[in-house]
Each structure stands twice: as structure tokens, then as C-alpha cells.
Design an enzyme around this catalytic site. Structure first.
Site, PDB file in Angstrom:
ATOM      1  N   LYS A 146     -91.055 -20.715   5.555  1.00 28.63           N
ATOM      2  CA  LYS A 146     -91.924 -21.562   4.732  1.00 28.63           C
ATOM      3  C   LYS A 146     -91.176 -22.744   4.112  1.00 28.63           C
ATOM      4  O   LYS A 146     -91.769 -23.794   3.841  1.00 28.63           O
ATOM      5  CB  LYS A 146     -92.570 -20.723   3.625  1.00 28.63           C
ATOM      6  CG  LYS A 146     -93.495 -19.639   4.158  1.00 28.63           C
ATOM      7  CD  LYS A 146     -93.944 -18.686   3.061  1.00 28.63           C
ATOM      8  CE  LYS A 146     -94.811 -17.574   3.638  1.00 28.63           C
ATOM      9  NZ  LYS A 146     -95.199 -16.580   2.616  1.00 28.63           N
ATOM     10  N   TYR A 184     -98.941 -20.489  11.904  1.00 28.28           N
ATOM     11  CA  TYR A 184     -98.283 -19.743  10.809  1.00 28.28           C
ATOM     12  C   TYR A 184     -97.545 -18.503  11.333  1.00 28.28           C
ATOM     13  O   TYR A 184     -96.372 -18.269  11.005  1.00 28.28           O
ATOM     14  CB  TYR A 184     -99.355 -19.361   9.780  1.00 28.28           C
ATOM     15  CG  TYR A 184     -98.863 -18.517   8.630  1.00 28.28           C
ATOM     16  CD1 TYR A 184     -98.138 -19.088   7.586  1.00 28.28           C
ATOM     17  CD2 TYR A 184     -99.131 -17.151   8.577  1.00 28.28           C
ATOM     18  CE1 TYR A 184     -97.693 -18.323   6.522  1.00 28.28           C
ATOM     19  CE2 TYR A 184     -98.686 -16.379   7.513  1.00 28.28           C
ATOM     20  CZ  TYR A 184     -97.975 -16.960   6.488  1.00 28.28           C
ATOM     21  OH  TYR A 184     -97.533 -16.195   5.439  1.00 28.28           O
ATOM     22  N   VAL A 192     -89.915 -10.785   4.362  1.00 24.09           N
ATOM     23  CA  VAL A 192     -90.142  -9.334   4.389  1.00 24.09           C
ATOM     24  C   VAL A 192     -89.401  -8.624   5.525  1.00 24.09           C
ATOM     25  O   VAL A 192     -89.401  -7.402   5.609  1.00 24.09           O
ATOM     26  CB  VAL A 192     -91.637  -8.958   4.495  1.00 24.09           C
ATOM     27  CG1 VAL A 192     -92.355  -9.244   3.196  1.00 24.09           C
ATOM     28  CG2 VAL A 192     -92.294  -9.634   5.669  1.00 24.09           C
ATOM     29  N   SER A 243     -91.114 -15.221   5.662  1.00 25.33           N
ATOM     30  CA  SER A 243     -91.367 -16.237   4.628  1.00 25.33           C
ATOM     31  C   SER A 243     -90.252 -17.271   4.496  1.00 25.33           C
ATOM     32  O   SER A 243     -90.457 -18.329   3.893  1.00 25.33           O
ATOM     33  CB  SER A 243     -91.564 -15.559   3.270  1.00 25.33           C
ATOM     34  OG  SER A 243     -92.744 -14.801   3.266  1.00 25.33           O
ATOM     35  N   TYR A 282     -90.415 -14.388  -4.162  1.00 24.57           N
ATOM     36  CA  TYR A 282     -91.690 -13.769  -4.534  1.00 24.57           C
ATOM     37  C   TYR A 282     -91.797 -13.690  -6.060  1.00 24.57           C
ATOM     38  O   TYR A 282     -91.255 -14.555  -6.740  1.00 24.57           O
ATOM     39  CB  TYR A 282     -91.824 -12.385  -3.875  1.00 24.57           C
ATOM     40  CG  TYR A 282     -91.721 -12.426  -2.374  1.00 24.57           C
ATOM     41  CD1 TYR A 282     -92.633 -13.146  -1.598  1.00 24.57           C
ATOM     42  CD2 TYR A 282     -90.683 -11.780  -1.720  1.00 24.57           C
ATOM     43  CE1 TYR A 282     -92.532 -13.187  -0.210  1.00 24.57           C
ATOM     44  CE2 TYR A 282     -90.582 -11.812  -0.326  1.00 24.57           C
ATOM     45  CZ  TYR A 282     -91.508 -12.524   0.413  1.00 24.57           C
ATOM     46  OH  TYR A 282     -91.404 -12.572   1.773  1.00 24.57           O
TER      47      TYR A 282
END
Lengths: 318, 318, 318, 318
Positions: C77, C202, C272, C74, C254
Site C-alpha cells: 500500500k 488490489y 499480514v 499491506s 495498523y
């Protein structure tokens, strides 16, 4: 064999085997727990199981702890719905509650927030039943409660039915979630009364104390579409019983109603005291009690016993 | 140019242009609507826009309807949070409310039902602020309210701050959703007090009446981390201001907090009366009022004016 | 003491104590678990903890397993968001994703169904990041992936960065939930591309392999608002870094972003794989890795170590 | 009057008045809209209304556009459920889908995310029907589809039933939400097949083209508990029909099932093509079509016509 003889055979078979079926089902009391959220209910004996089945002549088949006394709790919602229909008519009632099962817990508030127009999905979940309580005729909570009590007594043909004041007090003291629901309803424009007044009525009808025979007697009237075959008189207009039984079938057993419909196949209503009121349409009224509940809020042993009976006698409506 | 001279230039520039920027922003009042759900707020004039900016020496730049009086509403939640931290400490406070933005409406109950352990996600949504109100020291609602009022007066350096009783009554009469929230919290074990007592405290601090200069003065203390640069004394421990400002940044503008962070970039708290309290850390306290709100509950014109100022002076923290 | 001297002191203090602080934090690896849902990640060593801090001159303070290699997950991102802003501009990007924290799990679909207009709440949750992947310039997944890889290499000043094909394959094989999200987005009109093409992009950027020094180097550019202080050149327009850092602050960790903001107070993004990219604005870029995660998906030991550093050096933005 | 004579009277009355009742109901087509989300369905004529009622001897009462051809859509779910029960048994089927109505939209994903264990609440919502499609015996989508088609033809006693390939293609091209559902199910461990393979089967059985007489014929078999009174043979084990009819009663009409149960009181299943399959248990099979749908997805005029018939002949089960 004539239908009359068939009925007589069934009744005989039922009376003969009921004690053994009850005994078999009784072991399922171990899988459940008595409701803890109302302190007064938490002291109920876990291993109780009783049943009373009543035919149109008033004969009863009874077994187990059928004399055990308990409060109606959610079972009362069937009869307050009927009384609200009598007092206000379908149009008013269904402007306050919907007709759909929800799939959510009985005290859930999700759909009140998420689904327009913010009215309870049906009259048998807590939110709906609170809205229904507000519709009973009467100019005060006392008048409304008395009217309900009078109606319950009439349907049960038992003038001694009364409110268990200890349970009533216990409910009232701890029912924060119901208060939350009621104020949400008031904010959504569903309730116009004072919230505490409405809840006073609601707690009162939930706290009416009965035995299995009372449930069976009340159910008998529904089984005969509002006509009492014993006193030979109409107590409830047929359409209102039709509405009540339809709701019992689709959402009477909390969010295990679908499973009950599949495995028992009869209109029924359960309460957290462990009671279940059900019926064989056109035939019997049935009252069951077993305070040990599964995680959906239904009597573990009671549901098992009714499943056994339904299978044995092919009672499922489908 | 020295930092001092830079500051002087900025201040001069700010004073010169503030009226024209306010005038530009004022047209955005047309896009909003005054809050209707509290009757007493519904009568607010829609075209009001005022601002007061205060520097560490107490100088003020003011423009528009800066003398307009309004109630703190949700802006009060920042200071009751701080007071609860003073009275109970971080551990107790964060056993009752979480630290996370929710993405839901300020009065939503969804996460109380869906997310374990059922405590409010943060102290700035209604559920969280009600929980916080219950933590203020005092043995009665009156004592708690007086303690809050005393604290607000001290931070605002204004002994005349008081509760607008008409707004208080109006809130109390119509706050069914807040009652619903409070009873849900009680059911979840977050509140132990009598619900009406807690709400009395909550409605009281929401109803404290202020002007833009009061907001600017209160914000100035936060901008200086709890130290009042005018009276030259510490009013709030720095850590508690840090907590408050972090919440203001992540969830101070209802569920448009992310957008405000992106476009203005300052810690802020809005109220449905149209007020916004914000600050330039280390520098200014700012109070804005514009009762016409967007659909997220924030002053349309107020947000626009702050965006203009932030861009002009590069105030964003990022 | 001059600011330069203060910095030198801080740097010395940091270098001296970093090993002991890391050692202290390392015991928190025991409280977490490595991510199991991507098989290739499940084999990560649970007790790893490493950190690299880089100043504007390129000096680094390193400790622990800082040479451990892991995939961005992540963390990527943040940089695809920036690249999408470069390629499409703010208006297009924010027609596809919102600006608000959600309070829900990173792979939740609730708000896509419940909240109009059904676009992801922000670009850092999975749904948002998938939407962002579709916006990268390029006429094929390969072109888009190459463009992303080129951009990551440029920001990291490391031409050897590449996709870990085993992780990529593992993600692609098991990412049913991400496929579900992507098709929901397509149904809502957010995605127009072929879903598998978008997911290919992605999964690729999630699978770029790095070390702590790479994270620190990339973070350094953000810490200096898009200007690389080492190569002395602007890599990213400042506004886009401002947007990215604001999102990192409000939703980078998160649904423990609020807690991290409270206890560390820096813009950050976790993955993660156990990586965390954070920065001290205007000063340092920081890369941390610790594959043992808490139930929110963040490195237990990594978060602890950053909390310790933030407290020690008063790094919180508030 | 004997029961046979009563039936004859009813049948005569029905045949006589059906055209006028249909004409009355036809005006309700104006209140609805044809389904737009599958392009091939969007071109259906809005003012169509047709009905076919079949008795146990195969006599039919028909009126209106009963020869209009349409695809089964969700009506097919009843028969794939039955086939899955035949192929796998109750235990396997109910490990993949639950037994409860949901109260949510037919394509909702909320409960898959919110309610453990994340299996579809029942086999008649999209998620459940997709799970059921995967259970049909066969080693490939083609084999499964052929098996389904063969079963549908057998129950309908019509060897010409076939898939409308244009509708099939249209569904497959646009069914992003169903793909999203299917991948969610795969992530939750409900589906083990390739998603596209399962959906191929699902789209195929939804696209089987029928007329009102086919629906009536299929319903007749259900009305007689799986025994075909015309060919005089058992087609389906009674228990599986019981299961199917129970689901039809509690959740066959999307989330207007409760309302239909109240106002019509028969087991039924509707499809977005405007078809409704229902029955009078022990008596008639009924097929209706009216492509103009209300906002719950049911034929406006079709529901009205069935309400009229149910009232006229007292068909409600309660």
C-alpha cells in the site's frame, strides 16, 4: 360457552397449573446471574421465583416466592413516564426523549453522541428515564420524590410502599455510568437541573420496594387503560397508558424486547432486581420476580414462565 | 559553509521575513471562529496572530501579537503527561491510557464504550488527559495543582505563570461533557479519585495563562530532549520527552494531526484558546497564538504560518 | 571520531550482534498466530524470523530466515500510494482518501458510515488502499497491475518480482469483506470503476512475493527520500516519499501504530504475511519477516527485534 | 347495538368520510420527497395519495389515487420472511437474523461490525431481508424468484402480479450499498450463496408491482392470522403471521416504527415507493400509497392519513 364462563374456566385452569409451571420454570434460574453492579442487589438469592396474577375483581393467583420483596429498578420508569406526561404533557416530554427502540444496551451513550439532536431515543433506557425524572413536578428533589412515591402508592393501592434506603444508597454510591449519562444529557441541553438533584430523584424511584402483588396491582390499572376496576375510578388518562404500553411493547425488556414480543407478546417492563411487570390487556395485571438475570438484564426464569403462560392461554397480542 | 554559519543564515532569514509571512497568514484568521463552548474564551479577539521562535541561546524572533496572553488549554496536557510519567513511571501511566490516535473528536466517548478495555486511547484527548491529571503526585487537588504549576513554571523558566481564575471558573461551570467523560472513566475503573477533585486539577492546568514566549521557552526544552540549553541543566528525563513528542506528532493537533504531520511535519500541541506549541528538534522552541479556530479546533492562521515556515526551511521530520 | 567512523563502528556492532538479538526475539513467535483469514497464508510456518538491513552502499546485514519468501500484503500500500501520487497528484489522491489515523481495525467500515464525507480516513487502511488502487494509471486492471509491478520492480531493483498466483487466487476467493468495503466506497462516490476490476488490481499488488532483501532495498530508497543511493538516481519525487513516510509513522502498523512509534520510533509498514518494511532515515533500509502475528496484525517477533535494534542504536526519530 | 351493527356503522362512517380525510392528508405530500436513490423511483409523482381498505367480505373503501401502481420495495420483506419461515422453520430463520429493532438506518452496517455475532438485528432491515432472500427454497435465483412471485400472487389473490423490469434493472444497477451489505454478511458467515444470486432474488421481490387493492388484500390475510376470510382457506400458519406482525409493529416503519406505534398503533410495513401495508387485526386489510417520503423513508401523507383513521376509529392496539 359465554365469555364469563370462559374466563372462569381460564382462571380455574390457571390456578390449578400455576405451581407446576412455576416449578418447571424455576430450573432456568440456574442459567442466570443476579445483578452485580449495584452491591446491594448482588446479595439477592439466585433461586427465587415468584408470580402474582390479579384479575379485575382483585382475585389473585400466586405461586412460588411471591412474597419476596425487591426494588422496582427500571420498572419504575413506566410510571415516572406516565407522571411526567401528567405533569408536562406529550409535547414537553417528547422534546426531551424520542419514541424509538435503540438496539443498544440500556446504559449506552453511543446514540447520544452519534445521532442528532442528541436526545435519548426513548424514556425506558437509562438516559431517557433520567431525562424523565427531571420533568416531574416539584421544586426540589424531595418534593419530586414525594410526588412520585405518592403516585406509585396510589396506582398500587398500597400506602406502605417506600424507598429501600440501603439500595438507594448503594445505587447512588456506585452509579458513575448514570452520572456520566446525566452530564452528557446536560451538555446536550436535555437536562437543565443540577445533575445530582435529578439523580437523587432517579435513584429514589428505582429503589421503591415492592412485592409481586404490588406489581400485579399496578399492572392491573394499565391493563384497564388507566381505570382501576377494583376501586372503580380512573387513575391515569387513557392516552398516557397507551403511550406507556406501546413503549413497554417495543422497548420494555431492554434489548431483548423484540424477542419477548415474539415469544410472549405482551407489554412488559423488567428491572435488574429481577422483577417483571406485565399484563393481559383488559384482563389481568401480572407481577413476576426472579433475580437471576440473563445477559440482557431480564429474569431468566421469569421470562420462561411468562412464555409458558402466554402460549398456554394464547395471550400474545398478535 | 559550516553548520554554524548555516544556522546564522537561517536565523537572519527568519527574522527578516517573519513579519511578512505572519501578515500573509493573518488573513486566514477570517476563516476561523473563536471557541464558543467556554464562555470566557468566546470573547477572544478573532484577528489576533502572534509568534515567538527561540533558539538554544535564548534569542527570539517575534512577530505580530506575540504579547497576547491566553490560557494553555490542551497544550497543558503535554506537560501533565510528562509530570505523570515522572511521578508514576511508564507502566502505571500506560495502564490508564493507551498509545493510539483515535480519529474521533477530542471529547468523544465512543471508544470508551466500544473498545475493550475501555481506557482512553491516548493522553492527549480529553478522556486521557483527565486520567493523567489523576496521576499527578499530591494528596489533594490543591497539592496536585501546585505541583503542576511549579513544574510548568520551571520548564517555562517563568515564576510568574499562574492560573487565570476567570477562565478556570468558566470552564468548571460549563464542563458537563468533561464531567460525563470523567464519570465514564470512573465507571470503567480508570479513575479512582473523586471526579470533582480530578476535574479541579484538570481545569486548573488548562487555565494557566501564558504568552507566545512562554510556549517557545517550554518547547525549547522539549526540542532539546528535556535538557534546557539556556540554563544548561536537565529538566526532564529524555525518554519522557520522547514519549511526549511522539504523541504530539501522532495526535497533538486533535483529529487534524495527520494533516499537520503531512503539511508541517513537526511535533506540536494545540489548544482551543488558539495556542500552538511546536519545535524544530535540536533547534528551536516555537509558540504561536491565533484564537480563530478551524472546525478541528486548531488556529487557522497559526497552522498556515507554521506550514509556511516548515516549507521555507524544510523543517518536516520526513 | 568522525561520522564515517561512527557509522563503520555501528555497522560492525550491528553485524556482530544481529544473530543473538534475532535469537532472543525469536521466542516471541510463540506469542503470535499466522493469519488465518486468507487460506494460503494460514500454512505459513509460525516460527520463522528473518531480517535484512541494507546500507547506502548496498552492504547487507542479514540474519535468521531472511531468505524466506512471502507476499507484500499491506506493505504494498505504501508503494501504490506513491504511484497514485505520481499518476494523479496530491489533489486528486486526497479527494479520495484523508490524512488521519483512525484508531479502528484495518478493515473497519464504521467511519465510512459515520463520518462525513464518507471517504477512507487514510490510504493505509483497506478502504483507503482500495480507493488508491483505482487511481493507478491504466485502461484496464491488467495495465494497472503491470504498471504497479513494473514500479515495484524498479524500486526493489529486482526484475524478477512477481505475483504469487496461489495467494492472489486465495485472496480473491475469500475477500468478502474487501468486496463489502469496495461497494460501500462505490456507494459513497469514492470509486467509479467496476468493483471487481479494482479488487483485481488490489489483490494483485498485495500478492507480490518478496524476500527480506527486497523489502530492505525498497526501504533504502525511502530512507533516502526517493533517491536510490546505489544506482545513484532519483526514483520518486521527495514530496511523495515524505507523504508516504508520514503515513507510515502515524498509521503504518495498523492500530498499533502509536505503540510502534513509541517503542521503535521509525516509519514502518507491516503486512499480514508477517513482513515489516522500515528504515533508518538517511541510512538503512530494513526488511523483516515473522509470520506469527499479534492481535493487531503485526509480527510479534519482528516488532520485538526492531524495538531491540532501535533501543540499541537510538534510532527513534524523537 | 350488536357488534355486527357496530361494524356496519363504522364501515358506513368510513366510506362517507374517507375522501375528506384523504384530501386533508394530501397536503402533507408537500412535506416529503420521492426516493431519489433508485433512479426509476425518482420519477414518481410527488402529489399522489391513495388508499384502499378491505373488509372480511371483500368490500372495499377506496379513495384518491388508489389505482396508482407502484413496487412493493420493503413491503415485500414481510412476505419473504413468512415464506422463509414456511420453507425453513423458525430455528433456521432465527439463526440468520435476530428479533430486535435497531434504531439505526435501514441500510446501516454499524451493528454488523459492532455487535456479536454479526447477524442482522431483524429481517426487516436491508441486511436482514437479504439474508432472508437466501433462505427461500429453490435451486437457482429464478426458481426462488418464481416461488416468491407465486406466493405473493396467492396471498394477493391476483395472478397478474409481476416484476416491474425497469425498476428491477434500476435497483440492480445502483444498489452498491446492498452489495456492500451482502458481502459483509457473506464475510460474517450469514450468507453462503453467491452474492449476486441472492441480490437477484432480493431485487426481484422488491420490484413486484402492485396497487392499493393488492396491499389491502394481502394485509387482509395477515389481519385474519393467515386465514383468508374471502376464499375461506388458510394460506399461512398462524405462528408465522404472528411473527410477521410482531416485527411489523416493532420495526416495520424503518426507524420511525416507535413513533408510528405511538400514533397509529397498528402493525405496518412501508416501502420507499411510498406504499404502506397495514391492517386492523381481525377486521380490515389496508393499502396506502403516497410516494413523497419523510426523512425516515415513510410516506408523509400516508402516515398522516393512517393516524387520522386510527384516532377516528380507536384502532390502536394499546
Amino acid at each position: 360457552m359465554s365469555i364469563e364462563n370462559q374466563h372462569a374456566e381460564t382462571w380455574k385452569h390457571l390456578n390449578k397449573h400455576l405451581p407446576e409451571w412455576l416449578e418447571e420454570s424455576k430450573k432456568y434460574t440456574e442459567d442466570g446471574n443476579v445483578a452485580a453492579y449495584i452491591p446491594e442487589l448482588a446479595s439477592a438469592p439466585k433461586d427465587v421465583l415468584g408470580i402474582c396474577i390479579m384479575d379485575a375483581a382483585g382475585n389473585t393467583a400466586k405461586s412460588g416466592d411471591h412474597e419476596y420483596r425487591f426494588t422496582l429498578q427500571s420498572i419504575s420508569k413506566v410510571f415516572t413516564l406516565i407522571l411526567a406526561l401528567i405533569d408536562r404533557g406529550e409535547e414537553v416530554v417528547f422534546s426531551k426523549v424520542g419514541m424509538e427502540p435503540t438496539g443498544d444496551d440500556f446504559n449506552s451513550m453511543l446514540k447520544l453522541e452519534l445521532v442528532e439532536p442528541g436526545i435519548p431515543f426513548n424514556p425506558l433506557i437509562n438516559a431517557g428515564a433520567i431525562a424523565i425524572s427531571s420533568l416531574i413536578a416539584g421544586s426540589s428533589p424531595d418534593e419530586q420524590t414525594n410526588r412520585i412515591l405518592h403516585f406509585f402508592r396510589e396506582v398500587a393501592d398500597n400506602g406502605t410502599l417506600d424507598i429501600n434506603q440501603d439500595v438507594h444508597k448503594s445505587e447512588s454510591d456506585t452509579a458513575h455510568r448514570n452520572r456520566s449519562l446525566a452530564y452528557f444529557l446536560k451538555d446536550n441541553g436535555v437536562l437543565h437541573h443540577d445533575v445530582e438533584d435529578v439523580l437523587e430523584v432517579y435513584f429514589s424511584h428505582c429503589s421503591v420496594e415492592v412485592g409481586c402483588a404490588d406489581l400485579a396491582r399496578m399492572a392491573l390499572v394499565l391493563a384497564h387503560n388507566g381505570f382501576d376496576p377494583i376501586r372503580n375510578q380512573r387513575l391515569i388518562p387513557r392516552r398516557f397508558v397507551q403511550i406507556a404500553k406501546t413503549f413497554m411493547f417495543t422497548c420494555g425488556m431492554y434489548n431483548a424486547s423484540g424477542e419477548f414480543a415474539m415469544n410472549v407478546g405482551l407489554p412488559a417492563k423488567s428491572g435488574v432486581s429481577g422483577g417483571i411487570l406485565t399484563m393481559v390487556p383488559g384482563r389481568y395485571g401480572i407481577g413476576v420476580v426472579g433475580p437471576a438475570l440473563n445477559n440482557k438484564g431480564n429474569s431468566t426464569a421469569g421470562v420462561h414462565l411468562l412464555g409458558k403462560l402466554s402460549q398456554e392461554f394464547d395471550w400474545s397480542l398478535f
